[in-house]
Design an enzyme around this catalytic site. Structure first.
Site, PDB file in Angstrom:
ATOM      1  N   ASP A  33       0.860  -1.191   0.000  1.00 50.55           N
ATOM      2  CA  ASP A  33       0.000   0.000   0.000  1.00 50.55           C
ATOM      3  C   ASP A  33       0.892   1.235   0.000  1.00 50.55           C
ATOM      4  O   ASP A  33       1.839   1.321   0.802  1.00 50.55           O
ATOM      5  CB  ASP A  33      -0.899  -0.036   1.246  1.00 50.55           C
ATOM      6  CG  ASP A  33      -2.053   0.947   1.180  1.00 50.55           C
ATOM      7  OD1 ASP A  33      -1.808   2.140   0.887  1.00 50.55           O
ATOM      8  OD2 ASP A  33      -3.196   0.532   1.423  1.00 50.55           O
ATOM      9  N   ILE A  34       0.615   2.176  -0.886  1.00 49.16           N
ATOM     10  CA  ILE A  34       1.455   3.386  -0.934  1.00 49.16           C
ATOM     11  C   ILE A  34       1.014   4.446   0.081  1.00 49.16           C
ATOM     12  O   ILE A  34       1.677   5.471   0.228  1.00 49.16           O
ATOM     13  CB  ILE A  34       1.519   4.028  -2.346  1.00 49.16           C
ATOM     14  CG1 ILE A  34       0.124   4.316  -2.897  1.00 49.16           C
ATOM     15  CG2 ILE A  34       2.336   3.174  -3.295  1.00 49.16           C
ATOM     16  CD1 ILE A  34       0.154   5.233  -4.118  1.00 49.16           C
ATOM     17  N   GLN A  96     -14.136   2.927   2.131  1.00 45.07           N
ATOM     18  CA  GLN A  96     -13.583   2.283   0.938  1.00 45.07           C
ATOM     19  C   GLN A  96     -13.327   3.374  -0.095  1.00 45.07           C
ATOM     20  O   GLN A  96     -14.222   4.162  -0.418  1.00 45.07           O
ATOM     21  CB  GLN A  96     -14.544   1.235   0.358  1.00 45.07           C
ATOM     22  CG  GLN A  96     -13.946   0.500  -0.832  1.00 45.07           C
ATOM     23  CD  GLN A  96     -14.846  -0.586  -1.419  1.00 45.07           C
ATOM     24  OE1 GLN A  96     -15.973  -0.801  -0.963  1.00 45.07           O
ATOM     25  NE2 GLN A  96     -14.344  -1.267  -2.440  1.00 45.07           N
ATOM     26  N   HIS A 102     -10.375  -5.413  -2.251  1.00 47.55           N
ATOM     27  CA  HIS A 102      -9.014  -5.553  -1.721  1.00 47.55           C
ATOM     28  C   HIS A 102      -9.054  -5.848  -0.237  1.00 47.55           C
ATOM     29  O   HIS A 102      -9.906  -5.345   0.488  1.00 47.55           O
ATOM     30  CB  HIS A 102      -8.162  -4.310  -2.006  1.00 47.55           C
ATOM     31  CG  HIS A 102      -8.786  -3.029  -1.572  1.00 47.55           C
ATOM     32  ND1 HIS A 102      -9.772  -2.414  -2.309  1.00 47.55           N
ATOM     33  CD2 HIS A 102      -8.585  -2.249  -0.487  1.00 47.55           C
ATOM     34  CE1 HIS A 102     -10.150  -1.294  -1.694  1.00 47.55           C
ATOM     35  NE2 HIS A 102      -9.438  -1.182  -0.574  1.00 47.55           N
ATOM     36  N   HIS A 104      -6.811  -5.597   3.153  1.00 45.07           N
ATOM     37  CA  HIS A 104      -5.641  -4.977   3.775  1.00 45.07           C
ATOM     38  C   HIS A 104      -4.986  -5.978   4.718  1.00 45.07           C
ATOM     39  O   HIS A 104      -5.671  -6.616   5.526  1.00 45.07           O
ATOM     40  CB  HIS A 104      -6.063  -3.772   4.618  1.00 45.07           C
ATOM     41  CG  HIS A 104      -6.631  -2.636   3.846  1.00 45.07           C
ATOM     42  ND1 HIS A 104      -5.863  -1.593   3.389  1.00 45.07           N
ATOM     43  CD2 HIS A 104      -7.900  -2.360   3.454  1.00 45.07           C
ATOM     44  CE1 HIS A 104      -6.644  -0.717   2.757  1.00 45.07           C
ATOM     45  NE2 HIS A 104      -7.880  -1.160   2.776  1.00 45.07           N
TER      46      HIS A 104
END
Ligand code: DGP
Length: 142
Positions: A33-34, A96, A102, A104
């Site tokens: 994750d960025i 979201q 996705h 996490h």
């Protein structure tokens, strides 16, 4: 496989935008994750465009969760975090922000006081890349 040309995660799957990939198979992709809530925060997605948890076909959801478990095991081995949250946000009301299913994988640090909506703060790309390599090195040796 079905993709959405406008979906940022579909673009990541197709390699149209860069990502730090840590695990990939025929059905799923895991990458860093960025906007990490904590160091080592990873995302797992199906290689199929489905917007969210409730819409997801069972087989794609199952494959995604199995990959999330592999990623969590590698994160556990790499970082020995205090704990790991496995989180899925469903809907804008649950924060979201990307409408491609996705999961996490979010390592926890003792006393981090992280809240369910941890905010989207850009991470340090060098640090994320370095952690991606370390987590990748611990994948598949479990
Ligand atoms: P959520 O808010 O639960 O929908 O989580 C979406 C996550 O996706 C959020 O933590 C930030 C992350 N994210 C958004 N855009 C990108 C991107 O282009 N690359 C990567 N690696 N992560 C992204």
């Amino acid at each position: 496989m079905t993709f959405d040309a406008d979906c940022i995660f579909c673009k990541i799957i197709k390699g149209e935008i860069p990502s730090f990939r840590i695990l990939e198979d025929g059905s799923t992709l895991a990458f860093m994750d960025i906007n990490p809530g904590n160091a080592g925060h990873a995302l797992v997605i199906p290689k199929y465009h489905t917007p969210d948890f409730l819409e997801a076909p069972e087989d794609w959801l199952s494959a995604t969760m199995v990959t999330a478990q592999k990623v969590a095991r590698a994160v556990e081995k790499t970082l020995e975090p205090h704990g790991i949250n496995i989180v899925v946000a469903h809907g804008a009301g649950a924060a979201q922000s990307v409408f491609h299913l996705h999961v996490h994988v979010l390592p926890r640090a003792e006393g981090d006081d992280l809240r369910l909506n941890w905010g989207l703060v850009p991470g340090d790309m060098d640090a994320i890349g370095e952690l991606a390599e370390r987590i990748k090195a611990n994948m598949g040796v479990l």
